[in-house]
Design an enzyme around this catalytic site. Sequence first.
Site, PDB file in Angstrom:
ATOM      1  N   TYR A  98       0.351  -1.515  -0.101  1.00 49.80           N
ATOM      2  CA  TYR A  98      -0.226   0.088  -0.346  1.00 49.80           C
ATOM      3  C   TYR A  98       0.645   1.088  -0.290  1.00 49.80           C
ATOM      4  CZ  TYR A  98      -3.060   3.457   1.998  1.00 49.80           C
ATOM      5  OH  TYR A  98      -3.305   5.281   2.297  1.00 49.80           O
ATOM      6  N   ASP A 170       0.540  -7.309   6.524  1.00 47.77           N
ATOM      7  CA  ASP A 170      -0.720  -6.707   6.810  1.00 47.77           C
ATOM      8  C   ASP A 170      -1.420  -7.351   6.353  1.00 47.77           C
ATOM      9  OD1 ASP A 170      -2.804  -5.506   5.520  1.00 47.77           O
ATOM     10  OD2 ASP A 170      -1.558  -3.292   5.890  1.00 47.77           O
TER      11      ASP A 170
END
Length: 382
Positions: A98, A170
């Site tokens: 991200y 994540d």
Amino acid sequence: MKIESLLIHGGIDGDENTGAVNVPIYQTSTYKQPEMGVNKGYEYSRTGNPTREALEKLIAELEGGYAGFAFASGMAAITAVIFLFKAGDKILISNNIYGGSFRVLDKVFTNFNIKYAIVNTSKLQEIKEAIDENVVAIYIETPTNPLMDITDIAEVAKLAKEHGLLTIVDNTFMTPYLQRPIELGADIVVHSGTKYLGGHSDTVSGLAVVNSKDLAERLHFIQNATGGVLPPFDSFLMIRGIKTLAVRMDRHNSNAKIIAEYLRSRAEVAKVYYPGFEDHPGHSVQSKQAKGYGGMIAFVLKEGYSYKKFIEGLQFITFGESLGGVESLISHPATMTHASIPYEIRQKVGIVDNLIRLSVGIENAEDLIEDINKAIELAKEE
């Protein structure tokens, strides 16, 4: 207790004082102390709040960890985790994580001499070759955002332990309903709770879970010292959202498979990134370490088709930041979520201008296909 029940009854189930089936919103900043040095478990809501504590215990139980922590955003959670490290330390990161995670490392923590190196974590040999005396952790997303690369969590965690490194995962795309990294050997799991865990695009939050008492004490100190905590009302919304996670994720999964197969059938689409395809490079690993393929898809339109016209042609699939809500959301990674990543890196890994990311919602799949079909027809350039 199976996870479908744990989502509803895990952590702190209801309120013993009143019999309320939901944990109350303890909307208070401070707490009355009976006498000097004595309290009823809480002193100040930055340090601890009963509603937030209920969420923190819930996410720890769902992830199979030692302790959980709730933050004001996903980036606040990630930032707190990186604060575990010191000047001179280096973190290995997945090559298409991200953009916000990359940005905080590249633009903030490098100022404090915390370094990073980009590797393809789906290739274990690349990780081995990148480990040097300064590396302290391996930070992975799996599937990655937005190209859906898959990393073998168990193998990375095993390698990390051999070198005395922390493994940080994540888990936003998968959630603990589909994937439990700590059980696979990870030390820390982070989530943007804003996404699937909350599930309704109505709150911003971040969560972190650790696998040991030592990490719990260190991360709680950072959480309290830096103060980026999740407020009571948002904690309540997160608990409420998590209760329906199983049914929502089942629908996200089934819809995404239908939409991915539809997109692949269209001649106007050059490539579809979706780990549920048997010919996806990470399909076998994903099938081994998770019980689903998630609700995220990325695809590239062929030359002669405008991604701008495609997005403008959508009627009810929403163009906007974020993902994981009940509604389908579409975004353009190169100018939105991953704009902070240098152009050369984006091109190298495949985040090209014609790449579109689709968070498949829980609407009727036929309606989604109809909307996409009309948008593709409108996307053809003159």
